[in-house]
Write an enzyme that holds these catalytic residues in place. Sequence first.
Site, PDB file in Angstrom:
ATOM      1  N   ASP A 167       0.850  -1.194   0.000  1.00  0.00           N
ATOM      2  CA  ASP A 167       0.000   0.000   0.000  1.00  0.00           C
ATOM      3  C   ASP A 167       0.888   1.246   0.000  1.00  0.00           C
ATOM      4  OD1 ASP A 167      -1.836   2.065   0.531  1.00  0.00           O
ATOM      5  OD2 ASP A 167      -3.157   0.757   1.693  1.00  0.00           O
ATOM      6  N   THR A 207      -8.050  -2.647  -2.924  1.00  0.00           N
ATOM      7  CA  THR A 207      -7.901  -1.204  -3.162  1.00  0.00           C
ATOM      8  C   THR A 207      -9.236  -0.649  -3.669  1.00  0.00           C
ATOM      9  OG1 THR A 207      -7.361  -1.524  -5.479  1.00  0.00           O
ATOM     10  CG2 THR A 207      -5.512  -1.559  -3.944  1.00  0.00           C
ATOM     11  N   ALA A 263     -11.740  -9.126  -4.968  1.00  0.00           N
ATOM     12  CA  ALA A 263     -12.958  -8.795  -4.214  1.00  0.00           C
ATOM     13  C   ALA A 263     -12.947  -7.291  -3.931  1.00  0.00           C
ATOM     14  CB  ALA A 263     -13.033  -9.594  -2.913  1.00  0.00           C
ATOM     15  N   ARG A 298     -12.863  -4.188  -6.785  1.00  0.00           N
ATOM     16  CA  ARG A 298     -13.780  -3.650  -7.790  1.00  0.00           C
ATOM     17  C   ARG A 298     -13.393  -4.196  -9.147  1.00  0.00           C
ATOM     18  NH1 ARG A 298     -16.830  -2.629  -4.517  1.00  0.00           N
ATOM     19  NH2 ARG A 298     -17.895  -0.686  -4.007  1.00  0.00           N
ATOM     20  N   ASP A 355     -15.137 -11.843  -7.473  1.00  0.00           N
ATOM     21  CA  ASP A 355     -16.390 -11.413  -6.830  1.00  0.00           C
ATOM     22  C   ASP A 355     -16.951 -10.165  -7.507  1.00  0.00           C
ATOM     23  OD1 ASP A 355     -18.389 -11.423  -4.678  1.00  0.00           O
ATOM     24  OD2 ASP A 355     -17.367  -9.617  -3.964  1.00  0.00           O
ATOM     25  N   GLU A 369     -20.071  -4.225 -14.160  1.00  0.00           N
ATOM     26  CA  GLU A 369     -21.195  -4.732 -13.374  1.00  0.00           C
ATOM     27  C   GLU A 369     -22.441  -3.869 -13.588  1.00  0.00           C
ATOM     28  OE1 GLU A 369     -19.090  -6.199  -9.439  1.00  0.00           O
ATOM     29  OE2 GLU A 369     -21.021  -5.321  -8.960  1.00  0.00           O
ATOM     30  N   HIS A 382     -20.554 -10.229  -6.406  1.00  0.00           N
ATOM     31  CA  HIS A 382     -20.245  -9.048  -5.588  1.00  0.00           C
ATOM     32  C   HIS A 382     -20.895  -9.166  -4.197  1.00  0.00           C
ATOM     33  CE1 HIS A 382     -19.741  -4.364  -5.579  1.00  0.00           C
ATOM     34  NE2 HIS A 382     -19.464  -4.895  -4.387  1.00  0.00           N
ATOM     35  N   GLY A 441     -18.712  -8.696   0.709  1.00  0.00           N
ATOM     36  CA  GLY A 441     -18.993  -7.831   1.868  1.00  0.00           C
ATOM     37  C   GLY A 441     -20.404  -8.015   2.422  1.00  0.00           C
ATOM     38  N   TYR A 442     -21.088  -9.070   2.001  1.00  0.00           N
ATOM     39  CA  TYR A 442     -22.473  -9.244   2.445  1.00  0.00           C
ATOM     40  C   TYR A 442     -22.570 -10.168   3.662  1.00  0.00           C
ATOM     41  CZ  TYR A 442     -24.968  -6.873  -1.365  1.00  0.00           C
ATOM     42  OH  TYR A 442     -25.496  -5.928  -2.206  1.00  0.00           O
TER      43      TYR A 442
END
Length: 377
Positions: free
Chosen positions: A148, A176, A206, A208, A232, A237, A254, A257-258
Amino acid sequence: MINVLADRYLRNITSYLPDTINLDCYDPGNGVPDLTDTDALLIRTVTDINKRTMPAIPKRLSFVGTGSAGIDHVDTDYLTQCGITFSNSAGCNARSVAEYVAVCLLYWSEQQEENVEQMTIGILGVGHVGTQVIKLLNNLNITTVAYDPPRAEREENFDSATLQQILQCDILSFHTPLTHSGEHPTYHWLAEDKLNNQQFSLIINAARGGVIDEQAVCNAMTEDRVGDIIIDVWEGEPQLQLSTANQAFIITPHIAGYSIQAKRNASKFMVDAMLDHFDLERPSHSEEPDPRIIDPDVSPPDSLSAILDELHPLKTYEKKLQQIILQNSQKRGKLFNKLRAEFPLRQEFNQIQIPASYIDKFPILGKLGFSLTADSK
Ligand SMILES: NC(=O)C1=CN([C@@H]2O[C@H](COP(=O)(O)OP(=O)(O)OC[C@H]3O[C@@H](n4cnc5c(N)ncnc54)[C@H](O)[C@@H]3O)[C@@H](O)[C@H]2O)C=CC1
Ligand SMILES: O=C(O)C(=O)[C@H](O)COP(=O)(O)O
Protein backbone atom coordinates in the site's frame (compact mmCIF):
# COMPACT_ATOMS: atom_id res chain seq x y z
CA MET A 1 -39.36 17.70 8.87
CA ILE A 2 -36.34 16.19 7.08
CA ASN A 3 -37.18 14.12 4.02
CA VAL A 4 -34.94 11.12 3.46
CA LEU A 5 -35.05 8.93 0.38
CA ALA A 6 -33.32 5.55 0.75
CA ASP A 7 -32.58 2.53 -1.45
CA ARG A 8 -35.26 0.02 -0.46
CA TYR A 9 -32.63 -2.70 0.05
CA LEU A 10 -30.67 -0.86 2.75
CA ARG A 11 -31.19 -3.03 5.83
CA ASN A 12 -32.70 -2.00 9.17
CA ILE A 13 -32.60 1.63 8.16
CA THR A 14 -35.69 2.66 10.16
CA SER A 15 -34.24 1.32 13.41
CA TYR A 16 -31.40 3.87 13.28
CA LEU A 17 -33.61 6.86 12.43
CA PRO A 18 -35.33 9.19 14.92
CA ASP A 19 -39.09 9.71 14.58
CA THR A 20 -38.54 13.24 13.33
CA ILE A 21 -37.29 11.93 9.97
CA ASN A 22 -39.70 11.31 7.11
CA LEU A 23 -38.43 8.23 5.25
CA ASP A 24 -39.38 7.13 1.74
CA CYS A 25 -37.76 4.30 -0.19
CA TYR A 26 -36.92 4.01 -3.88
CA ASP A 27 -36.26 1.07 -6.16
CA PRO A 28 -32.62 1.28 -7.32
CA GLY A 29 -33.51 -0.63 -10.51
CA ASN A 30 -35.13 2.57 -11.83
CA GLY A 31 -32.08 4.86 -11.64
CA VAL A 32 -31.77 8.06 -9.62
CA PRO A 33 -35.21 8.85 -8.17
CA ASP A 34 -37.04 12.18 -8.20
CA LEU A 35 -35.25 14.28 -5.57
CA THR A 36 -37.46 17.39 -5.67
CA ASP A 37 -38.38 17.39 -1.97
CA THR A 38 -35.47 15.31 -0.71
CA ASP A 39 -33.05 16.57 1.95
CA ALA A 40 -30.92 13.40 2.15
CA LEU A 41 -30.38 10.54 -0.28
CA LEU A 42 -29.15 7.16 0.99
CA ILE A 43 -27.82 4.87 -1.72
CA ARG A 44 -25.99 1.60 -2.42
CA THR A 45 -23.29 0.98 -5.02
CA VAL A 46 -25.90 0.33 -7.71
CA THR A 47 -26.95 4.01 -7.86
CA ASP A 48 -24.45 6.12 -9.79
CA ILE A 49 -24.36 9.76 -8.77
CA ASN A 50 -22.74 12.18 -11.20
CA LYS A 51 -23.54 15.08 -13.52
CA ARG A 52 -25.16 12.75 -16.05
CA THR A 53 -27.44 10.92 -13.61
CA MET A 54 -28.23 14.04 -11.55
CA PRO A 55 -27.87 16.99 -13.98
CA ALA A 56 -30.07 19.43 -12.07
CA ILE A 57 -29.08 20.08 -8.48
CA PRO A 58 -32.10 19.29 -6.33
CA LYS A 59 -32.96 22.40 -4.30
CA ARG A 60 -33.22 20.80 -0.87
CA LEU A 61 -30.65 18.01 -1.20
CA SER A 62 -27.74 18.61 1.20
CA PHE A 63 -26.57 15.06 2.04
CA VAL A 64 -25.79 11.91 0.09
CA GLY A 65 -24.70 8.77 1.96
CA THR A 66 -23.71 5.39 0.60
CA GLY A 67 -24.01 2.19 2.62
CA SER A 68 -20.77 0.92 1.14
CA ALA A 69 -17.03 1.21 1.63
CA GLY A 70 -16.39 1.83 -2.06
CA ILE A 71 -17.22 5.24 -3.53
CA ASP A 72 -16.43 4.80 -7.23
CA HIS A 73 -20.15 5.07 -8.10
CA VAL A 74 -20.21 8.66 -6.82
CA ASP A 75 -18.58 11.71 -8.38
CA THR A 76 -17.56 13.26 -5.08
CA ASP A 77 -16.07 16.37 -6.76
CA TYR A 78 -19.43 17.04 -8.40
CA LEU A 79 -21.23 16.74 -5.05
CA THR A 80 -18.71 19.14 -3.48
CA GLN A 81 -19.31 21.63 -6.31
CA CYS A 82 -23.04 21.30 -5.64
CA GLY A 83 -22.46 21.99 -1.93
CA ILE A 84 -23.72 18.52 -0.99
CA THR A 85 -22.11 16.63 1.89
CA PHE A 86 -21.12 13.05 1.11
CA SER A 87 -20.36 10.16 3.42
CA ASN A 88 -19.57 6.46 2.95
CA SER A 89 -19.69 3.58 5.45
CA ALA A 90 -15.96 2.91 5.71
CA GLY A 91 -15.14 -0.36 7.45
CA CYS A 92 -18.74 -1.61 7.58
CA ASN A 93 -17.98 -4.87 5.81
CA ALA A 94 -14.24 -5.35 6.28
CA ARG A 95 -14.60 -8.49 8.41
CA SER A 96 -17.09 -9.97 5.94
CA VAL A 97 -14.65 -9.58 3.05
CA ALA A 98 -11.85 -11.09 5.16
CA GLU A 99 -14.01 -14.16 5.85
CA TYR A 100 -14.81 -14.44 2.13
CA VAL A 101 -11.10 -14.38 1.21
CA ALA A 102 -10.21 -16.93 3.91
CA VAL A 103 -12.98 -19.31 2.82
CA CYS A 104 -11.97 -18.97 -0.85
CA LEU A 105 -8.36 -19.79 0.02
CA LEU A 106 -9.32 -22.84 2.07
CA TYR A 107 -11.54 -24.17 -0.73
CA TRP A 108 -8.87 -23.55 -3.30
CA SER A 109 -6.15 -25.15 -1.25
CA GLU A 110 -8.20 -28.30 -0.56
CA GLN A 111 -9.52 -28.73 -4.08
CA GLN A 112 -6.32 -27.83 -5.95
CA GLU A 113 -4.18 -29.66 -3.37
CA GLU A 114 -2.08 -26.59 -2.69
CA ASN A 115 -0.57 -25.83 0.70
CA VAL A 116 -1.33 -22.16 1.35
CA GLU A 117 0.74 -22.23 4.52
CA GLN A 118 3.81 -22.55 2.30
CA MET A 119 2.81 -19.67 0.06
CA THR A 120 2.93 -15.90 0.33
CA ILE A 121 -0.24 -13.91 -0.24
CA GLY A 122 0.16 -10.34 -1.41
CA ILE A 123 -2.51 -8.02 -0.06
CA LEU A 124 -2.94 -4.97 -2.27
CA GLY A 125 -4.56 -2.14 -0.34
CA VAL A 126 -4.17 -2.23 3.42
CA GLY A 127 -7.08 -0.11 4.57
CA HIS A 128 -10.11 -1.31 6.52
CA VAL A 129 -10.55 -4.47 4.42
CA GLY A 130 -6.89 -5.34 3.74
CA THR A 131 -6.06 -5.01 7.45
CA GLN A 132 -8.80 -7.48 8.41
CA VAL A 133 -7.73 -9.88 5.64
CA ILE A 134 -4.13 -9.84 6.90
CA LYS A 135 -5.29 -10.39 10.50
CA LEU A 136 -7.47 -13.38 9.63
CA LEU A 137 -4.97 -15.00 7.25
CA ASN A 138 -2.11 -14.60 9.74
CA ASN A 139 -4.34 -16.31 12.29
CA LEU A 140 -4.52 -19.23 9.84
CA ASN A 141 -0.67 -19.27 9.67
CA ILE A 142 -0.74 -17.88 6.13
CA THR A 143 2.08 -15.49 5.31
CA THR A 144 0.96 -12.13 3.92
CA VAL A 145 2.83 -9.29 2.23
CA ALA A 146 1.25 -5.85 2.65
CA TYR A 147 1.35 -3.53 -0.37
CA ASP A 148 0.00 0.00 0.00
CA PRO A 149 2.37 2.73 -1.23
CA PRO A 150 -0.17 5.56 -0.77
CA ARG A 151 -0.64 4.56 2.88
CA ALA A 152 3.15 4.48 3.36
CA GLU A 153 3.20 8.07 2.06
CA ARG A 154 0.38 9.09 4.45
CA GLU A 155 1.65 7.28 7.55
CA GLU A 156 5.18 7.40 8.85
CA ASN A 157 4.83 4.10 10.71
CA PHE A 158 3.42 2.03 7.86
CA ASP A 159 5.85 0.04 5.70
CA SER A 160 4.68 -1.06 2.28
CA ALA A 161 6.23 -3.89 0.28
CA THR A 162 7.88 -2.78 -2.95
CA LEU A 163 6.35 -3.48 -6.36
CA GLN A 164 8.99 -6.14 -6.94
CA GLN A 165 8.16 -7.85 -3.63
CA ILE A 166 4.41 -7.92 -4.26
CA LEU A 167 4.89 -9.33 -7.76
CA GLN A 168 6.93 -12.18 -6.29
CA CYS A 169 4.01 -13.41 -4.17
CA ASP A 170 2.32 -16.72 -5.05
CA ILE A 171 -1.17 -15.29 -4.61
CA LEU A 172 -2.52 -11.74 -4.98
CA SER A 173 -5.67 -10.50 -3.24
CA PHE A 174 -6.98 -7.05 -4.21
CA HIS A 175 -8.46 -4.64 -1.64
CA THR A 176 -7.90 -1.20 -3.16
CA PRO A 177 -10.54 1.25 -4.32
CA LEU A 178 -11.08 1.64 -8.08
CA THR A 179 -9.38 4.90 -9.11
CA HIS A 180 -8.53 6.33 -12.50
CA SER A 181 -6.40 9.32 -11.52
CA GLY A 182 -4.01 10.56 -8.87
CA GLU A 183 -0.52 9.27 -8.18
CA HIS A 184 -1.56 5.65 -7.59
CA PRO A 185 -4.47 4.85 -9.92
CA THR A 186 -5.72 1.29 -9.60
CA TYR A 187 -7.63 0.94 -12.89
CA HIS A 188 -6.11 -2.11 -14.64
CA TRP A 189 -3.37 -2.19 -12.00
CA LEU A 190 -2.84 -5.84 -12.88
CA ALA A 191 -2.40 -5.89 -16.65
CA GLU A 192 -0.05 -7.45 -19.17
CA ASP A 193 2.92 -5.26 -18.10
CA LYS A 194 2.87 -6.72 -14.57
CA LEU A 195 1.81 -10.23 -15.59
CA ASN A 196 4.59 -10.56 -18.12
CA ASN A 197 7.37 -12.88 -16.86
CA GLN A 198 5.52 -13.54 -13.57
CA GLN A 199 3.94 -16.66 -12.19
CA PHE A 200 0.91 -16.49 -9.87
CA SER A 201 -0.89 -19.51 -8.46
CA LEU A 202 -4.08 -17.57 -7.71
CA ILE A 203 -5.51 -14.07 -8.08
CA ILE A 204 -8.51 -12.93 -6.04
CA ASN A 205 -10.48 -9.80 -6.91
CA ALA A 206 -12.96 -8.80 -4.21
CA ALA A 207 -12.19 -5.06 -4.62
CA ARG A 208 -13.78 -3.65 -7.79
CA GLY A 209 -14.14 -4.79 -11.35
CA GLY A 210 -11.53 -2.98 -13.43
CA VAL A 211 -8.74 -3.16 -10.85
CA ILE A 212 -7.51 -6.16 -12.79
CA ASP A 213 -7.53 -6.31 -16.58
CA GLU A 214 -9.61 -9.47 -16.91
CA GLN A 215 -8.63 -10.06 -20.53
CA ALA A 216 -4.92 -9.87 -19.71
CA VAL A 217 -5.36 -12.16 -16.71
CA CYS A 218 -7.32 -14.68 -18.80
CA ASN A 219 -4.59 -14.61 -21.46
CA ALA A 220 -2.00 -15.24 -18.74
CA MET A 221 -4.09 -18.19 -17.54
CA THR A 222 -4.13 -19.69 -21.00
CA GLU A 223 -0.33 -19.46 -21.01
CA ASP A 224 -0.08 -20.95 -17.49
CA ARG A 225 1.38 -17.75 -16.01
CA VAL A 226 -1.67 -17.56 -13.73
CA GLY A 227 -3.07 -20.73 -12.19
CA ASP A 228 -6.56 -19.72 -11.02
CA ILE A 229 -8.71 -16.65 -10.49
CA ILE A 230 -11.51 -16.01 -8.00
CA ILE A 231 -13.79 -13.15 -8.99
CA ASP A 232 -16.39 -11.41 -6.83
CA VAL A 233 -16.48 -8.07 -8.67
CA TRP A 234 -16.79 -7.52 -12.40
CA GLU A 235 -15.77 -4.90 -14.88
CA GLY A 236 -19.01 -3.33 -16.18
CA GLU A 237 -21.19 -4.73 -13.37
CA PRO A 238 -23.97 -5.81 -13.35
CA GLN A 239 -22.80 -7.22 -16.70
CA LEU A 240 -19.91 -9.64 -16.67
CA GLN A 241 -17.42 -11.11 -19.11
CA LEU A 242 -18.45 -14.68 -19.84
CA SER A 243 -14.88 -15.61 -20.77
CA THR A 244 -13.69 -14.53 -17.30
CA ALA A 245 -16.55 -16.38 -15.61
CA ASN A 246 -15.83 -19.54 -17.57
CA GLN A 247 -12.15 -19.57 -16.64
CA ALA A 248 -12.57 -18.70 -12.96
CA PHE A 249 -12.17 -21.16 -10.11
CA ILE A 250 -14.90 -19.42 -8.06
CA ILE A 251 -17.32 -16.72 -9.22
CA THR A 252 -19.68 -14.75 -6.98
CA PRO A 253 -22.02 -11.80 -7.60
CA HIS A 254 -20.24 -9.05 -5.59
CA ILE A 255 -21.17 -10.46 -2.18
CA ALA A 256 -17.82 -10.66 -0.38
CA GLY A 257 -18.99 -7.83 1.87
CA TYR A 258 -22.47 -9.24 2.44
CA SER A 259 -23.41 -10.41 5.95
CA ILE A 260 -26.12 -9.44 8.42
CA GLN A 261 -23.56 -7.62 10.55
CA ALA A 262 -21.97 -5.79 7.59
CA LYS A 263 -25.31 -4.58 6.27
CA ARG A 264 -26.40 -3.37 9.71
CA ASN A 265 -23.10 -1.50 10.03
CA ALA A 266 -23.58 -0.04 6.56
CA SER A 267 -26.95 1.44 7.43
CA LYS A 268 -25.89 2.59 10.89
CA PHE A 269 -22.63 4.29 9.81
CA MET A 270 -24.44 6.11 7.00
CA VAL A 271 -27.41 7.21 9.10
CA ASP A 272 -25.12 8.36 11.93
CA ALA A 273 -23.22 10.56 9.46
CA MET A 274 -26.52 11.94 8.18
CA LEU A 275 -27.78 12.71 11.69
CA ASP A 276 -24.49 14.49 12.48
CA HIS A 277 -24.92 16.49 9.27
CA PHE A 278 -28.40 17.67 10.32
CA ASP A 279 -27.28 18.05 13.95
CA LEU A 280 -29.85 15.52 15.13
CA GLU A 281 -29.64 13.14 18.13
CA ARG A 282 -29.07 9.45 17.41
CA PRO A 283 -31.96 7.37 18.81
CA SER A 284 -30.98 4.76 21.39
CA HIS A 285 -30.83 1.38 19.74
CA SER A 286 -29.94 -2.11 20.89
CA GLU A 287 -29.22 -4.99 18.56
CA GLU A 288 -30.46 -8.42 19.63
CA PRO A 289 -27.77 -11.05 18.94
CA ASP A 290 -29.23 -13.80 16.79
CA PRO A 291 -26.59 -16.56 16.59
CA ARG A 292 -26.82 -19.41 14.14
CA ILE A 293 -26.34 -22.76 15.90
CA ILE A 294 -25.11 -25.83 14.03
CA ASP A 295 -26.75 -28.97 15.45
CA PRO A 296 -24.12 -30.68 17.66
CA ASP A 297 -25.79 -34.10 17.20
CA VAL A 298 -25.07 -34.18 13.48
CA SER A 299 -21.63 -35.57 12.61
CA PRO A 300 -19.39 -33.23 10.64
CA PRO A 301 -19.18 -33.53 6.84
CA ASP A 302 -16.18 -35.43 5.45
CA SER A 303 -14.26 -32.65 3.76
CA LEU A 304 -13.32 -29.12 4.76
CA SER A 305 -15.02 -27.86 1.57
CA ALA A 306 -18.28 -29.53 2.63
CA ILE A 307 -18.11 -27.85 6.06
CA LEU A 308 -17.34 -24.49 4.47
CA ASP A 309 -20.39 -25.02 2.23
CA GLU A 310 -22.48 -25.24 5.36
CA LEU A 311 -20.94 -22.16 6.99
CA HIS A 312 -20.59 -19.71 4.09
CA PRO A 313 -23.04 -19.50 1.14
CA LEU A 314 -20.49 -18.61 -1.52
CA LYS A 315 -21.08 -21.84 -3.44
CA THR A 316 -24.84 -21.23 -3.41
CA TYR A 317 -24.26 -17.73 -4.75
CA GLU A 318 -22.00 -19.27 -7.38
CA LYS A 319 -24.65 -21.76 -8.51
CA LYS A 320 -27.24 -18.99 -8.79
CA LEU A 321 -24.81 -16.77 -10.69
CA GLN A 322 -24.09 -19.61 -13.11
CA GLN A 323 -27.83 -19.87 -13.83
CA ILE A 324 -27.95 -16.11 -14.46
CA ILE A 325 -25.05 -16.35 -16.91
CA LEU A 326 -27.17 -18.63 -19.09
CA GLN A 327 -29.76 -15.84 -19.57
CA ASN A 328 -29.55 -13.23 -22.32
CA SER A 329 -27.46 -10.18 -21.47
CA GLN A 330 -30.47 -7.88 -20.92
CA LYS A 331 -31.91 -10.16 -18.25
CA ARG A 332 -28.49 -10.93 -16.78
CA GLY A 333 -27.86 -7.49 -15.31
CA LYS A 334 -31.27 -7.29 -13.62
CA LEU A 335 -30.95 -10.81 -12.22
CA PHE A 336 -27.43 -10.10 -10.98
CA ASN A 337 -28.69 -7.11 -8.98
CA LYS A 338 -31.76 -8.98 -7.77
CA LEU A 339 -29.67 -11.89 -6.51
CA ARG A 340 -27.42 -9.49 -4.59
CA ALA A 341 -30.30 -7.55 -3.11
CA GLU A 342 -32.65 -10.40 -2.21
CA PHE A 343 -30.60 -13.50 -1.32
CA PRO A 344 -30.80 -14.09 2.48
CA LEU A 345 -27.75 -12.71 4.26
CA ARG A 346 -25.31 -14.92 6.15
CA GLN A 347 -24.09 -14.57 9.71
CA GLU A 348 -20.44 -13.63 10.27
CA PHE A 349 -18.37 -16.37 11.90
CA ASN A 350 -18.45 -15.00 15.46
CA GLN A 351 -22.25 -15.31 15.25
CA ILE A 352 -22.13 -18.99 14.22
CA GLN A 353 -21.82 -21.67 16.89
CA ILE A 354 -20.19 -24.88 15.64
CA PRO A 355 -19.81 -28.20 17.51
CA ALA A 356 -16.38 -29.15 18.90
CA SER A 357 -16.45 -32.22 16.62
CA TYR A 358 -16.06 -29.87 13.62
CA ILE A 359 -12.90 -28.35 15.06
CA ASP A 360 -11.57 -31.77 16.15
CA LYS A 361 -11.88 -32.90 12.55
CA PHE A 362 -10.57 -29.68 10.94
CA PRO A 363 -8.57 -27.70 13.54
CA ILE A 364 -8.19 -24.77 11.13
CA LEU A 365 -11.87 -23.95 11.77
CA GLY A 366 -10.90 -23.01 15.32
CA LYS A 367 -8.84 -20.14 13.89
CA LEU A 368 -11.59 -18.64 11.75
CA GLY A 369 -13.41 -17.06 14.69
CA PHE A 370 -16.45 -19.32 15.16
CA SER A 371 -17.77 -19.90 18.66
CA LEU A 372 -18.53 -23.36 20.06
CA THR A 373 -22.07 -24.62 20.64
CA ALA A 374 -22.83 -24.46 24.36
CA ASP A 375 -23.09 -28.20 24.98
CA SER A 376 -19.88 -29.07 23.15
CA LYS A 377 -17.54 -26.77 25.10
N1 LIG B 1 -16.52 -7.09 -2.77
C1 LIG B 1 -17.10 -6.41 -1.82
O1 LIG B 1 -18.20 -6.75 -1.41
C2 LIG B 1 -16.41 -5.24 -1.21
C3 LIG B 1 -15.47 -4.52 -1.91
N2 LIG B 1 -14.86 -3.44 -1.32
C4 LIG B 1 -13.85 -2.72 -2.11
O2 LIG B 1 -12.64 -2.69 -1.39
C5 LIG B 1 -12.12 -1.39 -1.42
C6 LIG B 1 -11.30 -1.13 -0.18
O3 LIG B 1 -12.14 -0.99 0.94
P1 LIG B 1 -11.61 -0.40 2.32
O4 LIG B 1 -10.49 -1.21 2.80
O5 LIG B 1 -12.77 -0.21 3.18
O6 LIG B 1 -11.05 1.01 1.83
P2 LIG B 1 -9.94 1.86 2.54
O7 LIG B 1 -10.01 3.23 1.93
O8 LIG B 1 -10.01 1.72 4.00
O9 LIG B 1 -8.57 1.17 2.07
C7 LIG B 1 -8.12 1.16 0.76
C8 LIG B 1 -6.60 1.14 0.78
O10 LIG B 1 -6.13 0.97 -0.57
C9 LIG B 1 -4.96 1.74 -0.69
N3 LIG B 1 -4.64 2.01 -2.09
C10 LIG B 1 -5.16 2.95 -2.90
N4 LIG B 1 -4.55 2.91 -4.10
C11 LIG B 1 -3.63 1.92 -4.04
C12 LIG B 1 -2.67 1.41 -4.96
N5 LIG B 1 -2.53 1.89 -6.20
N6 LIG B 1 -1.88 0.38 -4.55
C13 LIG B 1 -1.99 -0.14 -3.30
N7 LIG B 1 -2.86 0.34 -2.38
C14 LIG B 1 -3.68 1.35 -2.75
C15 LIG B 1 -5.27 3.01 0.09
O11 LIG B 1 -4.08 3.72 0.43
C16 LIG B 1 -6.00 2.46 1.29
O12 LIG B 1 -5.14 2.22 2.39
C17 LIG B 1 -13.34 -0.46 -1.55
O13 LIG B 1 -12.99 0.74 -2.17
C18 LIG B 1 -14.26 -1.28 -2.41
O14 LIG B 1 -14.03 -0.97 -3.76
C19 LIG B 1 -15.11 -3.09 -0.03
C20 LIG B 1 -16.03 -3.78 0.71
C21 LIG B 1 -16.80 -4.87 0.16
O1 LIG C 1 -18.94 -1.71 0.49
C1 LIG C 1 -18.60 -1.90 -0.70
O2 LIG C 1 -17.77 -1.21 -1.30
C2 LIG C 1 -19.20 -3.02 -1.43
O3 LIG C 1 -18.73 -3.42 -2.45
C3 LIG C 1 -20.47 -3.57 -0.89
O4 LIG C 1 -20.52 -4.94 -0.95
C4 LIG C 1 -21.55 -2.94 -1.71
O5 LIG C 1 -22.82 -3.39 -1.40
P1 LIG C 1 -24.08 -2.71 -2.10
O6 LIG C 1 -24.06 -1.27 -1.72
O7 LIG C 1 -23.93 -2.86 -3.57
O8 LIG C 1 -25.24 -3.46 -1.55
